[in-house]
Scaffold this active site. Structure first.
Site, PDB file in Angstrom:
ATOM      1  N   LEU A   4       0.800  -1.223   0.000  1.00 59.33           N
ATOM      2  CA  LEU A   4       0.000   0.000   0.000  1.00 59.33           C
ATOM      3  C   LEU A   4       0.834   1.277   0.000  1.00 59.33           C
ATOM      4  CD1 LEU A   4      -2.846  -1.156   2.403  1.00 59.33           C
ATOM      5  CD2 LEU A   4      -2.785  -1.215  -0.101  1.00 59.33           C
TER       6      LEU A   4
ATOM      7  N   HIS B  75       2.800   4.347  -1.611  1.00 58.33           N
ATOM      8  CA  HIS B  75       2.714   5.137  -2.833  1.00 58.33           C
ATOM      9  C   HIS B  75       4.072   5.162  -3.535  1.00 58.33           C
ATOM     10  CE1 HIS B  75      -0.688   6.672  -0.497  1.00 58.33           C
ATOM     11  NE2 HIS B  75      -1.233   6.948  -1.659  1.00 58.33           N
TER      12      HIS B  75
ATOM     13  N   ASP C  17      24.205 -11.444   3.562  1.00 60.04           N
ATOM     14  CA  ASP C  17      24.479 -12.248   2.364  1.00 60.04           C
ATOM     15  C   ASP C  17      25.961 -12.251   2.022  1.00 60.04           C
ATOM     16  OD1 ASP C  17      23.734 -13.784  -0.008  1.00 60.04           O
ATOM     17  OD2 ASP C  17      24.277 -11.957  -1.094  1.00 60.04           O
TER      18      ASP C  17
END
Length: 159
Positions: free
Chosen positions: A75, A77, A127
């Site tokens: 949700l 923008h 990572d």
């Protein structure tokens, strides 16, 4: 009880309408921390990590993540990310802080972009170093400060 603005009167999720809001300069700074073993911290500091420049790659990943936030968080923008600053600081010998500051001129805040950038920076460090330390711990992802818009300035009291 305040109802979340991300739900309509029927309780259905929707994207908030910001079309009537004025565009203003908005900033946000977020942080994520990652704890690691001394060997992983040392390879980060001296540039000897097998995968290369840990902090350089994490910086680029954080910047990219800020721009991809509306694709990751349903949700959010799509707002112009006009500036991103990524800083790393060793809070302790084995605790690295990933700090991301974002700037936009828009109709809604840029907190989610800063939080996403800080999170992805820490994930990228993980990572890059997992071959040395699989027990690293990412923690304390939080908004430190935001400014702009109707709600004005916020500074997290916990820092």
């Amino acid at each position: 009880m305040n109802r979340s603005s991300h739900f309509d009167a029927d309780g259905q999720a929707h994207m908030v309408d910001v079309s009537a809001k004025n565009a203003t300069r908005r900033t946000a700074t977020a942080i994520a921390e990652i704890r690691m073993q001394p060997a992983a911290a040392e390879s980060t500091r001296d540039g000897s990590a097998k995968k290369g420049d840990v902090l350089g790659i994490a910086r680029i990943a954080a910047i990219n993540a800020t721009k991809l936030t509306p694709q990751l968080i349903p949700l959010c923008h799509a707002i112009p990310v006009e500036s991103v600053r990524v800083d790393f600081q060793w809070a302790e010998e084995t605790r690295l802080q990933c700090r991301v500051t974002c700037v936009t001129t828009g109709k809604t805040g840029i907190e989610m972009e800063a939080l996403t950038g800080a999170s992805v920076a820490a994930l990228t460090v993980y990572d890059m170093l997992k071959s040395v330390d699989r027990a690293m711990e990412i923690s304390s992802v939080r908004l430190l400060e935001k400014d702009g818009g109707k709600s004005g300035h916020f500074s997290n009291p916990t820092g």
